[in-house]
Write an enzyme that holds these catalytic residues in place. Structure first.
Site, PDB file in Angstrom:
ATOM      1  N   ASP A   1       0.812  -1.222   0.000  1.00 58.74           N
ATOM      2  CA  ASP A   1       0.000   0.000   0.000  1.00 58.74           C
ATOM      3  C   ASP A   1       0.845   1.271   0.000  1.00 58.74           C
ATOM      4  O   ASP A   1       2.027   1.264   0.326  1.00 58.74           O
ATOM      5  CB  ASP A   1      -0.970   0.012   1.198  1.00 58.74           C
ATOM      6  CG  ASP A   1      -0.274  -0.219   2.536  1.00 58.74           C
ATOM      7  OD1 ASP A   1       0.780  -0.888   2.572  1.00 58.74           O
ATOM      8  OD2 ASP A   1      -0.781   0.281   3.560  1.00 58.74           O
TER       9      ASP A   1
ATOM     10  N   GLU B   1      -0.580  -2.155   5.078  1.00 57.70           N
ATOM     11  CA  GLU B   1       0.342  -2.150   6.224  1.00 57.70           C
ATOM     12  C   GLU B   1       0.246  -0.848   6.991  1.00 57.70           C
ATOM     13  O   GLU B   1       0.475  -0.806   8.197  1.00 57.70           O
ATOM     14  CB  GLU B   1       1.785  -2.361   5.738  1.00 57.70           C
ATOM     15  CG  GLU B   1       2.786  -2.668   6.841  1.00 57.70           C
ATOM     16  CD  GLU B   1       3.160  -1.468   7.685  1.00 57.70           C
ATOM     17  OE1 GLU B   1       3.251  -1.607   8.925  1.00 57.70           O
ATOM     18  OE2 GLU B   1       3.332  -0.364   7.138  1.00 57.70           O
TER      19      GLU B   1
HETATM   20 NI    NI Z   1       6.600   0.735   5.277  1.00 53.92          NI
END
Ligand code: NI
Length: 393
Positions: free
Chosen positions: A80, A138
């Site tokens: 991401d 994440e």
């Molecule tokens: Ni990172």
């Protein structure tokens, strides 16, 4: 063998760079990685993999078995991007306004795809299974790692050890670093609502001033770490937001403070909440105010498994001399790789990607630049790790 690994890593490098640039140009925020996920799956299919998609959201998984039976290891890349407007001026800069791959997750995905390409060229010359995990989300809780684990990403085949690399744009390109033990902090948020009695700014004796109480609380909170936590143990309490008051001549009835607490996990993670609560309650009471304190748990702390960290170091020694491998320094940032480590032993290392010239910008900067030549080392490391970890027992 060392030469062979470098040869393969160099052979796939143009594709790694092409993948990285496509990903960099098309960044997607956490939980929205639809195109990214589709791109990864497409590349894997072209290579002959049969990727599993839609794991824990936009997660992708692929498994490659060696010619001989052996252990199962997982390699993880997060995918991401961040809500940042890119200012690099690169020809492949983000085409999505306000979204940028500023944490280097584009590099992580490209290098893991590079490993997939390299492993195909190694023609099963290892023992056991390699599970490639491309993980979404994440950067934002609850975190893609926890969702992929819920969707059984670590099962079938059962993963016995897991590894990840995070790039660092302040460290010279191609330098690898590892360390056992605590590496990233448990990250918790707090919100403190301080209630007093509002009134006229000219008549403070008729009020219970929550602004003054808040200022005392902020000062006192800094003493929680300095007077309660053992000095050798890392901990941070930071207030990041203050909201209260509207007018210069009015004392408000309420002030809200919020911030972040970083620890290396239990027992301090729980203990520090008790200390903070005690200090907050006592401080606001001295001002005739009251406080409600709420904590929200974020990612747990990352503790690198000593044995698997040694496996990673040995793998690194297969491709670079010992003196070029750093002992990684502990950081108080958070990383949802922690969730995997709660299930299986593993380690997260780092790869330097700093350009050799020009000004350096850290991760999360709108002007982040990376030296793509470091991807050769990253891919060579993944291949060396498969050889090191996947041996017949
Ligand atoms: Ni990172």
């Amino acid at each position: 063998m060392k030469e062979r690994l470098w040869e393969i890593a160099k052979a796939v490098h143009p594709e790694v760079v092409a993948d990285r640039r496509w990903l960099h140009q098309h960044p997607e925020l956490s939980y929205q990685e639809k195109e990214t996920s589709a791109y990864i799956a497409q590349q894997l299919r072209k290579l002959g993999f049969e990727p599993q998609v839609g794991i824990g959201g936009y997660g992708v998984k692929a498994v490659l078995s060696g010619k001989r039976p052996g252990p199962t290891i997982a390699l993880r890349a997060d995918m991401d991007a961040l809500p940042i407007q890119e200012e690099t001026g690169l020809p492949f800069a983000s085409v999505n306004p306000g979204v940028m791959h500023a944490c280097g997750h584009d590099c992580h995905v490209a290098m893991l795809l590079g490993a997939a390409r390299g492993l195909k060229l190694m023609d099963g010359d290892w023992a056991g299974n390699v599970v490639l995990i491309f993980q979404p989300a994440e950067e934002q809780g609850p975190g893609g790692a926890s969702l992929m684990i819920k969707d059984d990403v670590l099962q079938n085949p059962d993963v016995e050890a897991i590894f990840a690399l995070h790039v660092n744009a302040m460290v010279p390109a191609g330098r690898l670093g590892f360390a056992p033990g605590p590496m990233k902090a448990a990250s918790d948020k707090f919100e403190i609502v301080i209630r007093g009695r509002g009134g006229h700014g000219a008549h403070p004796h008729l009020t219970k001033d929550p602004i003054l109480a808040a200022s005392s609380v902020i000062q006192a909170l800094q003493q929680v770490v300095s007077r309660n936590v053992m000095p050798a143990e890392p901990a941070v309490v930071s207030v990041g937001a203050i909201h209260g008051g509207e007018a210069p001549n009015v004392i408000p009835s309420e002030v809200v403070l919020s911030g972040t607490v970083r620890t290396m996990g239990e027992p301090l993670r729980t203990k520090i909440r008790e200390w903070m609560k005690r200090v907050i309650d006592g401080t606001v009471a001295a001002h005739g105010c009251q406080a409600d304190v709420e904590f929200v748990s974020g990612y747990p702390a990352v503790h690198n498994d000593p044995e698997q960290t040694e496996v990673a170091r040995r793998a690194a020694r297969r491709i670079v001399p010992e003196e070029e491998i750093d002992v990684m320094e502990l950081g108080m940032g958070a990383e949802d790789f922690a969730y995997y480590l709660e299930k299986v032993p593993g380690t997260i290392g780092r790869l330097g990607v700093a350009p050799s010239s020009g000004e350096l910008f850290p991760l999360h900067s709108s002007r982040l630049r990376v030296d793509e030549s470091a991807f050769v080392t990253g891919v060579a490391f993944w291949l060396a790790l498969v050889q090191e970890a996947c041996t017949a027992q």
